[in-house]
Design a protein around this motif. Structure first.
Motif, PDB file in Angstrom:
ATOM      1  N   CYS A  61      56.832  21.901  74.403  1.00 51.63           N
ATOM      2  CA  CYS A  61      57.211  21.895  72.983  1.00 51.63           C
ATOM      3  C   CYS A  61      58.711  21.714  72.747  1.00 51.63           C
ATOM      4  CB  CYS A  61      56.740  23.182  72.308  1.00 51.63           C
ATOM      5  SG  CYS A  61      57.748  24.621  72.713  1.00 51.63           S
ATOM      6  N   TYR A  62      59.499  21.734  73.808  1.00 53.48           N
ATOM      7  CA  TYR A  62      60.940  21.497  73.741  1.00 53.48           C
ATOM      8  C   TYR A  62      61.744  22.580  73.029  1.00 53.48           C
ATOM      9  CZ  TYR A  62      60.038  17.208  76.077  1.00 53.48           C
ATOM     10  OH  TYR A  62      59.640  16.322  77.028  1.00 53.48           O
ATOM     11  N   THR A  63      61.175  23.782  72.899  1.00 52.36           N
ATOM     12  CA  THR A  63      62.008  24.877  72.389  1.00 52.36           C
ATOM     13  C   THR A  63      62.924  25.308  73.530  1.00 52.36           C
ATOM     14  OG1 THR A  63      61.991  26.970  71.171  1.00 52.36           O
ATOM     15  CG2 THR A  63      60.486  26.826  73.047  1.00 52.36           C
ATOM     16  N   LEU A  64      64.005  26.018  73.209  1.00 54.75           N
ATOM     17  CA  LEU A  64      64.901  26.504  74.258  1.00 54.75           C
ATOM     18  C   LEU A  64      64.245  27.703  74.934  1.00 54.75           C
ATOM     19  CD1 LEU A  64      68.345  26.280  72.451  1.00 54.75           C
ATOM     20  CD2 LEU A  64      67.583  24.906  74.392  1.00 54.75           C
ATOM     21  N   THR A  65      64.204  27.686  76.243  1.00 56.54           N
ATOM     22  CA  THR A  65      63.564  28.759  76.996  1.00 56.54           C
ATOM     23  C   THR A  65      64.207  28.838  78.374  1.00 56.54           C
ATOM     24  OG1 THR A  65      61.420  29.636  77.664  1.00 56.54           O
ATOM     25  CG2 THR A  65      61.709  27.253  77.855  1.00 56.54           C
ATOM     26  N   ASP A  66      63.715  29.706  79.260  1.00 52.05           N
ATOM     27  CA  ASP A  66      64.310  29.766  80.594  1.00 52.05           C
ATOM     28  C   ASP A  66      63.286  29.533  81.696  1.00 52.05           C
ATOM     29  OD1 ASP A  66      62.958  32.159  80.477  1.00 52.05           O
ATOM     30  OD2 ASP A  66      64.752  33.353  80.163  1.00 52.05           O
TER      31      ASP A  66
ATOM     32  N   MET B   1      59.968  40.567  69.917  1.00 52.46           N
ATOM     33  CA  MET B   1      60.430  39.186  69.815  1.00 52.46           C
ATOM     34  C   MET B   1      59.960  38.388  71.025  1.00 52.46           C
ATOM     35  SD  MET B   1      64.186  39.105  68.219  1.00 52.46           S
ATOM     36  CE  MET B   1      65.053  39.586  69.722  1.00 52.46           C
ATOM     37  N   ASP B   2      58.629  38.222  71.172  1.00 54.44           N
ATOM     38  CA  ASP B   2      58.167  37.487  72.344  1.00 54.44           C
ATOM     39  C   ASP B   2      58.085  35.990  72.082  1.00 54.44           C
ATOM     40  OD1 ASP B   2      56.161  37.651  70.585  1.00 54.44           O
ATOM     41  OD2 ASP B   2      54.595  38.166  72.031  1.00 54.44           O
ATOM     42  N   TYR B   3      58.686  35.544  70.959  1.00 54.73           N
ATOM     43  CA  TYR B   3      58.673  34.098  70.670  1.00 54.73           C
ATOM     44  C   TYR B   3      59.869  33.411  71.287  1.00 54.73           C
ATOM     45  CZ  TYR B   3      60.555  36.803  66.802  1.00 54.73           C
ATOM     46  OH  TYR B   3      61.178  37.759  66.059  1.00 54.73           O
ATOM     47  N   TYR B   4      60.899  34.198  71.690  1.00 52.66           N
ATOM     48  CA  TYR B   4      61.985  33.626  72.478  1.00 52.66           C
ATOM     49  C   TYR B   4      61.723  34.026  73.925  1.00 52.66           C
ATOM     50  CZ  TYR B   4      64.658  33.007  68.141  1.00 52.66           C
ATOM     51  OH  TYR B   4      65.079  32.650  66.903  1.00 52.66           O
ATOM     52  N   SER B   5      62.364  33.344  74.869  1.00 52.43           N
ATOM     53  CA  SER B   5      62.184  33.747  76.256  1.00 52.43           C
ATOM     54  C   SER B   5      63.045  34.970  76.529  1.00 52.43           C
ATOM     55  CB  SER B   5      62.565  32.600  77.177  1.00 52.43           C
ATOM     56  OG  SER B   5      63.928  32.307  77.014  1.00 52.43           O
ATOM     57  N   LYS B   6      62.804  35.597  77.676  1.00 51.86           N
ATOM     58  CA  LYS B   6      63.409  36.888  78.002  1.00 51.86           C
ATOM     59  C   LYS B   6      64.929  36.860  77.917  1.00 51.86           C
ATOM     60  CE  LYS B   6      63.288  39.505  81.883  1.00 51.86           C
ATOM     61  NZ  LYS B   6      62.936  39.530  83.309  1.00 51.86           N
ATOM     62  N   GLN B   7      65.540  35.850  78.524  1.00 55.84           N
ATOM     63  CA  GLN B   7      67.002  35.829  78.574  1.00 55.84           C
ATOM     64  C   GLN B   7      67.622  35.550  77.216  1.00 55.84           C
ATOM     65  OE1 GLN B   7      67.773  33.219  81.882  1.00 55.84           O
ATOM     66  NE2 GLN B   7      67.817  34.988  83.255  1.00 55.84           N
ATOM     67  N   ILE B   8      66.921  34.778  76.384  1.00 53.68           N
ATOM     68  CA  ILE B   8      67.443  34.530  75.030  1.00 53.68           C
ATOM     69  C   ILE B   8      67.340  35.820  74.223  1.00 53.68           C
ATOM     70  CG2 ILE B   8      67.196  33.145  72.931  1.00 53.68           C
ATOM     71  CD1 ILE B   8      66.233  30.836  74.659  1.00 53.68           C
ATOM     72  N   ASN B   9      66.215  36.537  74.365  1.00 53.38           N
ATOM     73  CA  ASN B   9      66.061  37.837  73.698  1.00 53.38           C
ATOM     74  C   ASN B   9      67.160  38.801  74.116  1.00 53.38           C
ATOM     75  OD1 ASN B   9      63.832  37.369  72.162  1.00 53.38           O
ATOM     76  ND2 ASN B   9      62.380  37.995  73.751  1.00 53.38           N
ATOM     77  N   ARG B  10      67.459  38.793  75.397  1.00 56.13           N
ATOM     78  CA  ARG B  10      68.466  39.708  75.919  1.00 56.13           C
ATOM     79  C   ARG B  10      69.838  39.379  75.319  1.00 56.13           C
ATOM     80  NH1 ARG B  10      70.527  38.996  81.676  1.00 56.13           N
ATOM     81  NH2 ARG B  10      72.229  40.504  81.763  1.00 56.13           N
TER      82      ARG B  10
END
Lengths: 198, 198
Positions: A61-66, B1-10
């Motif tokens: 989906c091209y969202t920013l993630t890790d 906030m599980d819609y962002y990945s872990k590191q972005i949440n952090r």
């Protein structure tokens, strides 16, 4: 600013280069940080570096993630045949906060803007079309209701129509000129329920 | 906030722990940082760590600095016999910006506040009295004109009077209840010029 020492000046300069942080706020933040326990500053610094180092686009989906796939695309209980097209990751988060949308997303990373010289080739449209080659029931266009967002919505719908896939646009519950991420959950849900075929 | 990945949440969590940065601002900042060139994020992270690691109190005036002596105490062309007493390093910076004050400073790091349980022993008063054992002509008290600032000014003046050193208070050009760092240079200068002996 020779009244602070070199490293404090450097910290203030770095902080005031961030959006929405003026010179006064930067000074306040800097002295707050200087008074924080060492390990908290290390945690902040580490969060910055790690997030930036590991950030990538979800291959779906091209969202920013890790990770290769974002947390939403990974989930098997989501409806992968319904794709909501949004301008950026914060808009995705805005719809996720409603807790009621079961489908997946596609993040364009921008909108078509002839004024700023941003054309269809500058946003993640090719990637969206590629995704439509697998089984997709509906594409919901949830770009902002600004001029650029509406232009993008029209463009995307014309692009998808020939494939026979159902294309919808979120309803005009979203106030014209508004930015998705600042709108309350109830309005966002009303807009989703009232979506109409383009 | 599980819609962002872990590191972005952090990262978002770390940023929103800073004063004056709410959840929306933290998200905006986080995505801005994720889109910054890697080396700029490294520079920001480095500025945070280095400033925090090397910060210490000036051994003379107790402002926050990164050397034994701060840039002001180091300068021989400043009048080291005139000491301005301020509540914190930002107030020092406010007077430095006027460019007209030639003396040195003493940073108390707080003010006496019975309400908050902050007594004379909790701010840098002992260190001020020690400085007065060398040749000092005048002590200018430039604490805020808040209740705590006035209390501190009265206390400091009573403490210094017996030594025979001249004690002055910046004039009431500073609006009552105001915070030194937010006042324009002209008002600050007027307050300095109109100082009166206590």
């Amino acid at each position: 600013m020779d009244y602070y020492s070199k490293q404090i000046n450097r910290l203030v300069a770095q902080l005031s280069s961030l959006p929405g942080i003026g010179s006064k706020s930067a000074q306040r933040l800097a002295f707050h940080i200087l008074n924080m326990p060492q390990e908290n500053v290390e945690a902040l610094s580490d969060a910055l570096l790690e997030a930036r180092r590991n950030v990538r686009y979800c291959s779906m989906c091209y969202t920013l993630t890790d990770d290769t796939l974002c947390p939403i695309c990974k989930r098997e209980d989501r409806d992968h045949r319904t794709i909501m097209v949004v301008e950026n990751s914060r808009d995705l988060a805005a719809y996720e906060k409603t807790g009621k949308y079961e489908g997946v997303y596609h993040v364009l990373h921008g909108s078509i803007s002839p004024m700023l010289g941003i054309g269809p080739g500058d946003i993640r449209l090719k990637e969206l079309l590629k995704r439509l080659q697998s089984d997709v029931d509906e594409v919901i266009i949830a770009t902002n209701s600004s001029l650029e967002g509406e232009t993008t919505a029209m463009y995307v719908s014309k692009l998808i129509k020939p494939t026979g896939i159902k294309v919808t646009r979120i309803a005009s519950g979203v106030p014209v000129g508004g930015d998705l991420e600042y709108i309350d959950e109830v309005t966002l849900l009303r807009a989703l329920e009232g979506r109409r075929e383009l």
